[in-house]
Design a protein around this motif. Sequence first.
Motif, PDB file in Angstrom:
ATOM      1  N   TRP A 188       0.837  -1.213   0.000  1.00 35.55           N
ATOM      2  CA  TRP A 188       0.000   0.000   0.000  1.00 35.55           C
ATOM      3  C   TRP A 188       0.865   1.253   0.000  1.00 35.55           C
ATOM      4  O   TRP A 188       0.602   2.200  -0.742  1.00 35.55           O
ATOM      5  CB  TRP A 188      -0.933   0.031   1.211  1.00 35.55           C
ATOM      6  CG  TRP A 188      -2.149  -0.811   1.042  1.00 35.55           C
ATOM      7  CD1 TRP A 188      -2.372  -2.039   1.590  1.00 35.55           C
ATOM      8  CD2 TRP A 188      -3.307  -0.508   0.266  1.00 35.55           C
ATOM      9  NE1 TRP A 188      -3.593  -2.519   1.196  1.00 35.55           N
ATOM     10  CE2 TRP A 188      -4.195  -1.592   0.388  1.00 35.55           C
ATOM     11  CE3 TRP A 188      -3.682   0.578  -0.523  1.00 35.55           C
ATOM     12  CZ2 TRP A 188      -5.432  -1.624  -0.251  1.00 35.55           C
ATOM     13  CZ3 TRP A 188      -4.922   0.548  -1.143  1.00 35.55           C
ATOM     14  CH2 TRP A 188      -5.769  -0.535  -1.005  1.00 35.55           C
ATOM     15  N   ALA A 189       1.919   1.265   0.817  1.00 39.31           N
ATOM     16  CA  ALA A 189       2.784   2.441   0.911  1.00 39.31           C
ATOM     17  C   ALA A 189       3.528   2.698  -0.407  1.00 39.31           C
ATOM     18  O   ALA A 189       3.822   3.844  -0.749  1.00 39.31           O
ATOM     19  CB  ALA A 189       3.788   2.265   2.053  1.00 39.31           C
ATOM     20  N   SER A 190       3.833   1.632  -1.137  1.00 37.27           N
ATOM     21  CA  SER A 190       4.520   1.761  -2.427  1.00 37.27           C
ATOM     22  C   SER A 190       3.551   2.034  -3.569  1.00 37.27           C
ATOM     23  O   SER A 190       3.951   2.085  -4.728  1.00 37.27           O
ATOM     24  CB  SER A 190       5.296   0.482  -2.737  1.00 37.27           C
ATOM     25  OG  SER A 190       6.251   0.242  -1.759  1.00 37.27           O
ATOM     26  N   GLU A 191       2.276   2.158  -3.244  1.00 37.59           N
ATOM     27  CA  GLU A 191       1.212   2.412  -4.217  1.00 37.59           C
ATOM     28  C   GLU A 191       1.093   1.292  -5.240  1.00 37.59           C
ATOM     29  O   GLU A 191       0.789   1.518  -6.411  1.00 37.59           O
ATOM     30  CB  GLU A 191       1.399   3.766  -4.902  1.00 37.59           C
ATOM     31  CG  GLU A 191       1.304   4.930  -3.940  1.00 37.59           C
ATOM     32  CD  GLU A 191       1.424   6.285  -4.614  1.00 37.59           C
ATOM     33  OE1 GLU A 191       1.558   6.351  -5.858  1.00 37.59           O
ATOM     34  OE2 GLU A 191       1.368   7.279  -3.890  1.00 37.59           O
ATOM     35  N   ASN A 192       1.328   0.037  -4.807  1.00 35.30           N
ATOM     36  CA  ASN A 192       1.135  -1.103  -5.693  1.00 35.30           C
ATOM     37  C   ASN A 192      -0.345  -1.382  -5.901  1.00 35.30           C
ATOM     38  O   ASN A 192      -0.726  -1.979  -6.901  1.00 35.30           O
ATOM     39  CB  ASN A 192       1.819  -2.350  -5.132  1.00 35.30           C
ATOM     40  CG  ASN A 192       3.318  -2.249  -5.180  1.00 35.30           C
ATOM     41  OD1 ASN A 192       3.886  -1.446  -5.910  1.00 35.30           O
ATOM     42  ND2 ASN A 192       3.982  -3.060  -4.384  1.00 35.30           N
ATOM     43  N   TYR A 193      -1.177  -1.006  -4.943  1.00 35.54           N
ATOM     44  CA  TYR A 193      -2.627  -1.148  -5.079  1.00 35.54           C
ATOM     45  C   TYR A 193      -3.167   0.212  -5.502  1.00 35.54           C
ATOM     46  O   TYR A 193      -2.977   1.209  -4.825  1.00 35.54           O
ATOM     47  CB  TYR A 193      -3.273  -1.551  -3.753  1.00 35.54           C
ATOM     48  CG  TYR A 193      -2.752  -2.837  -3.171  1.00 35.54           C
ATOM     49  CD1 TYR A 193      -2.714  -3.999  -3.921  1.00 35.54           C
ATOM     50  CD2 TYR A 193      -2.315  -2.898  -1.861  1.00 35.54           C
ATOM     51  CE1 TYR A 193      -2.255  -5.188  -3.375  1.00 35.54           C
ATOM     52  CE2 TYR A 193      -1.862  -4.078  -1.306  1.00 35.54           C
ATOM     53  CZ  TYR A 193      -1.834  -5.213  -2.069  1.00 35.54           C
ATOM     54  OH  TYR A 193      -1.385  -6.380  -1.524  1.00 35.54           O
ATOM     55  N   ARG A 194      -3.849   0.228  -6.634  1.00 36.61           N
ATOM     56  CA  ARG A 194      -4.412   1.489  -7.123  1.00 36.61           C
ATOM     57  C   ARG A 194      -5.842   1.266  -7.583  1.00 36.61           C
ATOM     58  O   ARG A 194      -6.184   0.208  -8.093  1.00 36.61           O
ATOM     59  CB  ARG A 194      -3.609   2.026  -8.308  1.00 36.61           C
ATOM     60  CG  ARG A 194      -2.207   2.400  -7.936  1.00 36.61           C
ATOM     61  CD  ARG A 194      -1.445   2.822  -9.159  1.00 36.61           C
ATOM     62  NE  ARG A 194      -0.066   3.057  -8.804  1.00 36.61           N
ATOM     63  CZ  ARG A 194       0.643   4.066  -9.233  1.00 36.61           C
ATOM     64  NH1 ARG A 194       0.102   4.946 -10.031  1.00 36.61           N
ATOM     65  NH2 ARG A 194       1.883   4.201  -8.870  1.00 36.61           N
TER      66      ARG A 194
END
Length: 83
Positions: free
Chosen positions: A60-66
Amino acid sequence: MNKPVPPAASAAPADEKSSASATGPLVRCPACGEQTRYHPSNAWRPFCSARCKGVDLGAWASENYRVPAAPPVEDDEFGPPTP
């Protein structure tokens, strides 16, 4: 892969339906897919371990889920703003 299991989640119930409220239902860990108990005694629920919980937080922090979204509309199509 062996992962630590909270003490209450390690005991297998004799009858899954009758003991689901006491031990919690079996669910799949969202990170690794292992079976784990969804119960307050499982400090990492719905995950099976602190590691899996951390991996998911990192994703989530790496923005892998968008959330998919349409590109923004260009302002030129509407002309200059009116006062």
